[in-house]
Design a protein around this motif. Structure first.
Motif, PDB file in Angstrom:
ATOM      1  N   THR A  95       0.828  -1.204   0.000  1.00 51.27           N
ATOM      2  CA  THR A  95       0.000   0.000   0.000  1.00 51.27           C
ATOM      3  C   THR A  95       0.860   1.249   0.000  1.00 51.27           C
ATOM      4  O   THR A  95       2.027   1.222   0.414  1.00 51.27           O
ATOM      5  CB  THR A  95      -0.918   0.016   1.244  1.00 51.27           C
ATOM      6  OG1 THR A  95      -1.691   1.207   1.247  1.00 51.27           O
ATOM      7  CG2 THR A  95      -0.106  -0.052   2.534  1.00 51.27           C
ATOM      8  N   THR A 146      -9.078   1.098   0.270  1.00 50.41           N
ATOM      9  CA  THR A 146      -8.151   1.057  -0.861  1.00 50.41           C
ATOM     10  C   THR A 146      -7.259   2.295  -0.873  1.00 50.41           C
ATOM     11  O   THR A 146      -7.585   3.324  -0.269  1.00 50.41           O
ATOM     12  CB  THR A 146      -8.915   0.989  -2.198  1.00 50.41           C
ATOM     13  OG1 THR A 146      -9.631   2.229  -2.385  1.00 50.41           O
ATOM     14  CG2 THR A 146      -9.906  -0.176  -2.199  1.00 50.41           C
ATOM     15  N   ASP A 147      -6.166   2.186  -1.591  1.00 50.53           N
ATOM     16  CA  ASP A 147      -5.274   3.343  -1.761  1.00 50.53           C
ATOM     17  C   ASP A 147      -6.012   4.503  -2.424  1.00 50.53           C
ATOM     18  O   ASP A 147      -5.837   5.666  -2.049  1.00 50.53           O
ATOM     19  CB  ASP A 147      -4.060   2.959  -2.611  1.00 50.53           C
ATOM     20  CG  ASP A 147      -3.021   2.175  -1.830  1.00 50.53           C
ATOM     21  OD1 ASP A 147      -3.156   2.078  -0.585  1.00 50.53           O
ATOM     22  OD2 ASP A 147      -2.088   1.642  -2.453  1.00 50.53           O
ATOM     23  N   GLU A 148      -6.836   4.185  -3.431  1.00 48.78           N
ATOM     24  CA  GLU A 148      -7.572   5.220  -4.155  1.00 48.78           C
ATOM     25  C   GLU A 148      -8.528   5.973  -3.221  1.00 48.78           C
ATOM     26  O   GLU A 148      -8.661   7.196  -3.308  1.00 48.78           O
ATOM     27  CB  GLU A 148      -8.358   4.604  -5.312  1.00 48.78           C
ATOM     28  CG  GLU A 148      -7.503   4.129  -6.476  1.00 48.78           C
ATOM     29  CD  GLU A 148      -6.794   2.798  -6.206  1.00 48.78           C
ATOM     30  OE1 GLU A 148      -5.877   2.445  -6.964  1.00 48.78           O
ATOM     31  OE2 GLU A 148      -7.155   2.113  -5.219  1.00 48.78           O
ATOM     32  N   LEU A 168       1.930   8.936  -7.777  1.00 51.27           N
ATOM     33  CA  LEU A 168       0.694   8.155  -7.807  1.00 51.27           C
ATOM     34  C   LEU A 168       0.430   7.593  -9.206  1.00 51.27           C
ATOM     35  O   LEU A 168       0.039   6.428  -9.363  1.00 51.27           O
ATOM     36  CB  LEU A 168      -0.485   9.013  -7.358  1.00 51.27           C
ATOM     37  CG  LEU A 168      -0.456   9.516  -5.900  1.00 51.27           C
ATOM     38  CD1 LEU A 168      -1.666  10.387  -5.618  1.00 51.27           C
ATOM     39  CD2 LEU A 168      -0.404   8.348  -4.933  1.00 51.27           C
ATOM     40  N   HIS A 220       2.415   4.573 -10.039  1.00 43.99           N
ATOM     41  CA  HIS A 220       1.957   3.360  -9.359  1.00 43.99           C
ATOM     42  C   HIS A 220       0.479   3.070  -9.628  1.00 43.99           C
ATOM     43  O   HIS A 220      -0.151   2.285  -8.916  1.00 43.99           O
ATOM     44  CB  HIS A 220       2.222   3.471  -7.856  1.00 43.99           C
ATOM     45  CG  HIS A 220       3.681   3.436  -7.512  1.00 43.99           C
ATOM     46  ND1 HIS A 220       4.492   4.554  -7.584  1.00 43.99           N
ATOM     47  CD2 HIS A 220       4.490   2.416  -7.126  1.00 43.99           C
ATOM     48  CE1 HIS A 220       5.720   4.223  -7.247  1.00 43.99           C
ATOM     49  NE2 HIS A 220       5.754   2.938  -6.956  1.00 43.99           N
ATOM     50  N   ASN A 221      -0.042   3.736 -10.669  1.00 42.10           N
ATOM     51  CA  ASN A 221      -1.414   3.491 -11.121  1.00 42.10           C
ATOM     52  C   ASN A 221      -2.454   3.706 -10.015  1.00 42.10           C
ATOM     53  O   ASN A 221      -3.426   2.958  -9.902  1.00 42.10           O
ATOM     54  CB  ASN A 221      -1.529   2.069 -11.681  1.00 42.10           C
ATOM     55  CG  ASN A 221      -2.747   1.909 -12.580  1.00 42.10           C
ATOM     56  OD1 ASN A 221      -3.173   2.877 -13.239  1.00 42.10           O
ATOM     57  ND2 ASN A 221      -3.326   0.721 -12.600  1.00 42.10           N
ATOM     58  N   ILE A 222      -2.222   4.731  -9.199  1.00 41.92           N
ATOM     59  CA  ILE A 222      -3.178   5.106  -8.162  1.00 41.92           C
ATOM     60  C   ILE A 222      -3.775   6.450  -8.565  1.00 41.92           C
ATOM     61  O   ILE A 222      -3.107   7.479  -8.504  1.00 41.92           O
ATOM     62  CB  ILE A 222      -2.510   5.200  -6.782  1.00 41.92           C
ATOM     63  CG1 ILE A 222      -1.876   3.856  -6.399  1.00 41.92           C
ATOM     64  CG2 ILE A 222      -3.514   5.641  -5.714  1.00 41.92           C
ATOM     65  CD1 ILE A 222      -0.997   3.921  -5.164  1.00 41.92           C
TER      66      ILE A 222
END
Length: 428
Positions: free
Chosen positions: A319, A347-349, A411, A414-416
């Motif tokens: 995470t 979630t991270d998002e 972000l 890391h595709n967030i």
């Protein structure tokens, strides 16, 4: 008739005057005191008054007694009163100040360390505890040696160095590895003590002065491993400090308490203090991706889906959220046994979007562990329904998360991607 040197009516007038004078004086003082009390009561609503009642002797006097703030945007959106314990106002910027101070105080009480004798405090940490250890060590007369994973926000390393700590960065690996940051901090403390003992023996030669029990000699230059994960001084700091503060600030009127767990000291200490006093209180654990604590609370199985072969994107807990999440049970987390009612995955998002929502709505600039707590509050508010009071921890400011959690470029790499939408629709 009694002789008074004057006429009777004069004596009577004098007595009446004296009585009236006393009454007026007492009444005036009472009115003044009432006005003062009202002024103080009103001032207590001002956050600047909460932390300025006394003159402290050092920076350590600023630790704890943090305000409890109403998070207006979340409260209005959910119909629940959502309150955040503003732990980012501690001098070191997090609740870890409480832990660091109590760990060092307990070690002093046991005679394990002594200030201004060259003692060094060692700790393995993802950042916040290390910053607190470095700050308290400097204030009390100790050196600090902090071992950290090399994938944390850059500003944490900079803060540690500015506070005078020795900073040792290591690659993130599992707890079974000897070079895992916590294990390495412990071995560094042991090596430090061994080296000091060997030097002391060489200085003393074969004479038996090296075996004496003089406290000054035994403490001089010793290395002490703070051990925040297993040292119950961590739990105790919240059981004796944070928990009672929350109870007093809310008059014991709380329906739910929500927190994440890194070492487990915060959620254990607070819940163990509050639950016996508020029998209907519900305790909820908030957990980020890659941590096994969610499944441990829900199903009594320590497992994360990211542990599947080929699923893990990053090391350790998978995470962007720093400071919470774990894949083992610590002594501090063990103290919450039977107290946590349920767990929530965030979630991270959701965490990233919540942090940006709070800045936009009320200028509240928070770090990652605070953001996931706030997501958890919304989830539980929806579950409980309007009219409930929910308390959580605002652990950290966004100021020590600028290069990762608050870095849009990082972000994207890391595709967030922060979610878009109206209000709190980003929370599933």
């Amino acid at each position: 008739m009694m002789k008074t040197g004057g006429k009777p009516w004069q004596t009577t007038s004098l007595l009446i005057g004296l009585i009236l004078g006393v009454i007026v004086t007492v009444s005036t003082n009472s009115i003044i005191n009432w006005i003062k009390s009202k002024y103080v009561d009103n001032k207590k609503k001002d956050p600047s008054f909460v932390r300025s009642i006394e003159i402290t002797d050092s920076i350590m006097g600023l630790i704890g007694n943090t305000p409890l703030m109403r998070i207006k945007s979340l409260s209005e959106a959910t119909g629940c009163e959502i309150l955040g314990k503003a732990e980012f106002l501690n001098p070191g910027g997090s609740p870890k100040d409480r832990v660091a101070l109590n760990i060092i105080n307990k070690a002093e009480e046991k005679g394990l360390i002594k200030p201004n004798t060259g003692c060094t405090i060692f700790e393995g940490t993802t950042g916040s505890t290390g910053i607190s250890i470095a700050m308290v060590s400097r204030a009390k007369g100790y050196n600090a040696w902090i071992v950290v994973p090399d994938d944390q926000a850059e500003e944490k390393y900079q803060l540690l160095e500015k506070l005078g700590a020795t900073v040792e960065k290591v690659r993130p690996v599992g707890i079974v590895d000897k070079r895992q940051y916590v294990n390495l901090a412990q071995s560094r403390a042991q090596e430090f003590g061994k080296i000091k003992k060997e030097k002391s023996f060489e200085n003393n030669g074969d004479d038996k002065q090296g075996d004496n029990d003089n406290d000054d000699d035994n403490n001089k230059g010793s290395g002490y491993f703070a051990d925040q994960f297993e040292n119950l001084a961590n739990f105790e700091a919240h059981y004796k400090g944070t928990g009672p503060e929350i109870f007093k600030q809310t008059n014991g009127k709380i329906d739910a308490f929500i927190a994440g767990a890194g070492t487990g000291g915060t959620i254990s200490g607070i819940s163990r203090y509050l639950k016996p006093l508020i029998p209907n209180l519900k305790i909820y654990l908030v957990d980020p991706p890659g941590s096994g604590l969610y499944n441990k609370v829900k199903y009594n199985i320590m497992y994360s889906s990211s542990e599947k072969e080929g699923k893990r994107r990053r090391h350790q807990v998978d995470t962007i959220v720093e400071g919470v999440g774990l894949n083992r049970i610590t002594e501090n987390f063990n103290m919450s046994q039977g107290l946590i009612d349920d767990a929530i995955n965030v979630t991270d998002e959701e965490a990233v979007t919540m942090a940006r929502y709070l800045v936009r709505e009320e200028g509240l600039f928070l770090g990652s562990s605070s953001a996931i707590n706030c997501v958890g509050c919304v989830r539980i508010a929806r579950k409980l329904g309007p009219g409930h009071r929910i308390v959580t921890m605002l652990n950290d400011s966004g100021q020590r998360h600028l290069t990762k959690f608050w870095n849009d470029e990082y972000l994207k790499q890391h595709n967030i991607i922060p979610k878009e939408g109206e209000g709190l629709s980003f929370i599933e």
